[in-house]
Every structure is written in C-alpha cells, then in structure tokens.
Scaffold this active site. Structure first.
Site, PDB file in Angstrom:
ATOM      1  N   HIS A  94       0.757   5.295   0.964  1.00 36.72           N
ATOM      2  CA  HIS A  94       0.200   6.242   1.884  1.00 36.72           C
ATOM      3  C   HIS A  94       0.210   7.525   0.853  1.00 36.72           C
ATOM      4  O   HIS A  94       1.293   7.845   0.420  1.00 36.72           O
ATOM      5  CB  HIS A  94       1.144   6.588   3.098  1.00 36.72           C
ATOM      6  CG  HIS A  94       0.862   5.695   4.210  1.00 36.72           C
ATOM      7  ND1 HIS A  94       0.111   5.303   5.197  1.00 36.72           N
ATOM      8  CD2 HIS A  94       1.550   4.190   4.136  1.00 36.72           C
ATOM      9  CE1 HIS A  94       0.112   4.158   5.819  1.00 36.72           C
ATOM     10  NE2 HIS A  94       1.414   3.663   5.286  1.00 36.72           N
ATOM     11  N   HIS A 129       0.668  -1.254  -0.172  1.00 33.44           N
ATOM     12  CA  HIS A 129       0.036   0.125  -0.052  1.00 33.44           C
ATOM     13  C   HIS A 129       0.913   1.297  -0.003  1.00 33.44           C
ATOM     14  O   HIS A 129       2.013   1.363   0.471  1.00 33.44           O
ATOM     15  CB  HIS A 129      -0.744  -0.071   1.313  1.00 33.44           C
ATOM     16  CG  HIS A 129      -0.330  -0.094   2.472  1.00 33.44           C
ATOM     17  ND1 HIS A 129       0.022  -1.308   3.117  1.00 33.44           N
ATOM     18  CD2 HIS A 129       0.244   0.718   3.402  1.00 33.44           C
ATOM     19  CE1 HIS A 129       0.712  -1.238   4.185  1.00 33.44           C
ATOM     20  NE2 HIS A 129       0.776   0.076   4.299  1.00 33.44           N
TER      21      HIS A 129
HETATM   22  P1  AMP Z   1       1.897   0.629   7.297  1.00 34.60           P
HETATM   23  O1  AMP Z   1       2.159   0.662   8.651  1.00 34.60           O
HETATM   24  O2  AMP Z   1       2.451   1.254   6.541  1.00 34.60           O
HETATM   25  O3  AMP Z   1       1.684  -0.864   7.055  1.00 34.60           O
HETATM   26  O4  AMP Z   1       0.317   1.186   7.402  1.00 34.60           O
HETATM   27  C1  AMP Z   1      -0.900   0.513   7.541  1.00 34.60           C
HETATM   28  C2  AMP Z   1      -1.992   1.525   7.459  1.00 34.60           C
HETATM   29  O5  AMP Z   1      -3.259   0.815   7.404  1.00 34.60           O
HETATM   30  C3  AMP Z   1      -2.082   2.501   8.853  1.00 34.60           C
HETATM   31  O6  AMP Z   1      -2.060   3.815   8.845  1.00 34.60           O
HETATM   32  C4  AMP Z   1      -3.342   1.802   9.466  1.00 34.60           C
HETATM   33  O7  AMP Z   1      -4.056   2.861  10.124  1.00 34.60           O
HETATM   34  C5  AMP Z   1      -4.202   1.657   8.063  1.00 34.60           C
HETATM   35  N1  AMP Z   1      -5.252   0.663   8.487  1.00 34.60           N
HETATM   36  C6  AMP Z   1      -5.100  -0.603   9.236  1.00 34.60           C
HETATM   37  N2  AMP Z   1      -6.515  -1.240   9.099  1.00 34.60           N
HETATM   38  C7  AMP Z   1      -7.319  -0.484   8.241  1.00 34.60           C
HETATM   39  C8  AMP Z   1      -8.516  -0.677   7.888  1.00 34.60           C
HETATM   40  N3  AMP Z   1      -9.212  -1.506   8.317  1.00 34.60           N
HETATM   41  N4  AMP Z   1      -9.018   0.373   6.923  1.00 34.60           N
HETATM   42  C9  AMP Z   1      -8.186   1.364   6.778  1.00 34.60           C
HETATM   43  N5  AMP Z   1      -6.762   1.531   7.056  1.00 34.60           N
HETATM   44  C10 AMP Z   1      -6.421   0.540   7.635  1.00 34.60           C
END
Ligand code: AMP
Ligand code: ZN
Length: 138
Positions: A103, A101
């Site tokens: 950001h 993903h």
């Molecule tokens: P990372 O730390 O780069 O793996 O980012 C994961 C991101 O996913 C974090 O910013 C979380 O807030 C977000 N996240 C986790 N679960 C969900 C969800 N169910 N819907 C939307 N965002 C999510």
C-alpha cells in the site's frame, strides 16, 4: 505463475481492467478500489506470491523501490504532507487479498486515515530475551 482464483493476479496481468498508474514487465501499480485517501495505490507483482514472507528477495526489493517511486509521484501529483508505505501478511495482520501487495497511502496533516495500536511496555530483561528469541531464527 498466475493463480487462477486470484483477483490481483488478474488485475496485475491485465486480464481484468483497472486504474493503472504504472506498468512494467514485472509490476503494475493500481489505485485501491476503497482508498484510505485520494491516490491510495497498490504495488502488485505480476507473479503470484501469497505475501511478503513467501516472496523472493528480488521481488521484495523491487516492490519496495517501486513503492517509494510511487510515493514520490504522489507527492508531486498532490503535494501531500507524508506517505505511508505498508504491507500486511496474514489474516491476523489485516491481509484480505492473498497476493503480495504494498500500500502507498498519501497523507495530509489533517486527514481521516488512522492506524492505531496500544503501546505495550516490557522490562529490559524481557526485551533482551525477546531479541535473542528472534535472533536464533535470523
Ligand atoms: P489488504 O487488506 O492489505 O489485503 O489490502 C487489500 C486491499 O485491496 C484493500 O485496500 C482493498 O480495498 C483493495 N482491493 C480489493 N479488491 C480490489 C480491486 N478489485 N481493485 C483494487 N483494489 C482492491
Ligand atoms: Zn495472485
């Protein structure tokens, strides 16, 4: 191509409901559930890759294009002053969800978002050796 125990596979493919900003055949852009700022979005490929290092070039190129497009949309929508496009690979790098993903984070001149690291300094010799060490594997 969907991993059964992967939450982002389920969100990207519409199996679980989420706040969708954009969707096409290969991607879904959603709102981060714990946003760093209003509009913090995540670009998710529908196909499962653990992170950018595992993904194919086509997906990576398309993900970056879509991240920039999302950034332009955020600027239009909220008039933010800047956009961070960032992406974590591996637990040590801050990755918490192991599905690729990107950001896309709107930034304002005086906001509460912080990305910090201590700046290091290496000698010219060390820098040359470091570049050569990496270059061997490129
Ligand atoms: P990372 O730390 O780069 O793996 O980012 C994961 C991101 O996913 C974090 O910013 C979380 O807030 C977000 N996240 C986790 N679960 C969900 C969800 N169910 N819907 C939307 N965002 C999510
Ligand atoms: Zn997945």
């Amino acid at each position: 191509m969907i991993k059964d125990d992967c939450i982002f596979c389920k969100l990207a493919n519409g199996i679980f409901d989420t706040n969708t900003v954009y969707e096409d055949e290969d991607f879904r852009v959603i709102l981060d559930i714990e946003p760093a700022s209003r509009g913090h979005a995540l670009v998710l490929p529908k196909k499962h890759f653990a992170n950018a290092l595992e993904a194919d070039d086509e997906t990576l190129g398309a993900a970056m294009k879509l991240a920039a497009r999302t950034g332009r949309a955020l600027k239009e929508a909220f008039g933010c002053d800047g956009i961070n496009i960032l992406q974590n690979n591996g637990e040590a790098a801050g990755q918490t969800v192991f599905h690729l993903h990107v950001h896309v984070i709107p930034r304002w001149e005086k906001d509460t978002v912080q990305f910090e690291y201590k700046k290091n300094s290496f000698s010219d010799e060390e820098m040359k050796a470091t570049a050569a060490d990496i270059g061997k594997y490129m």
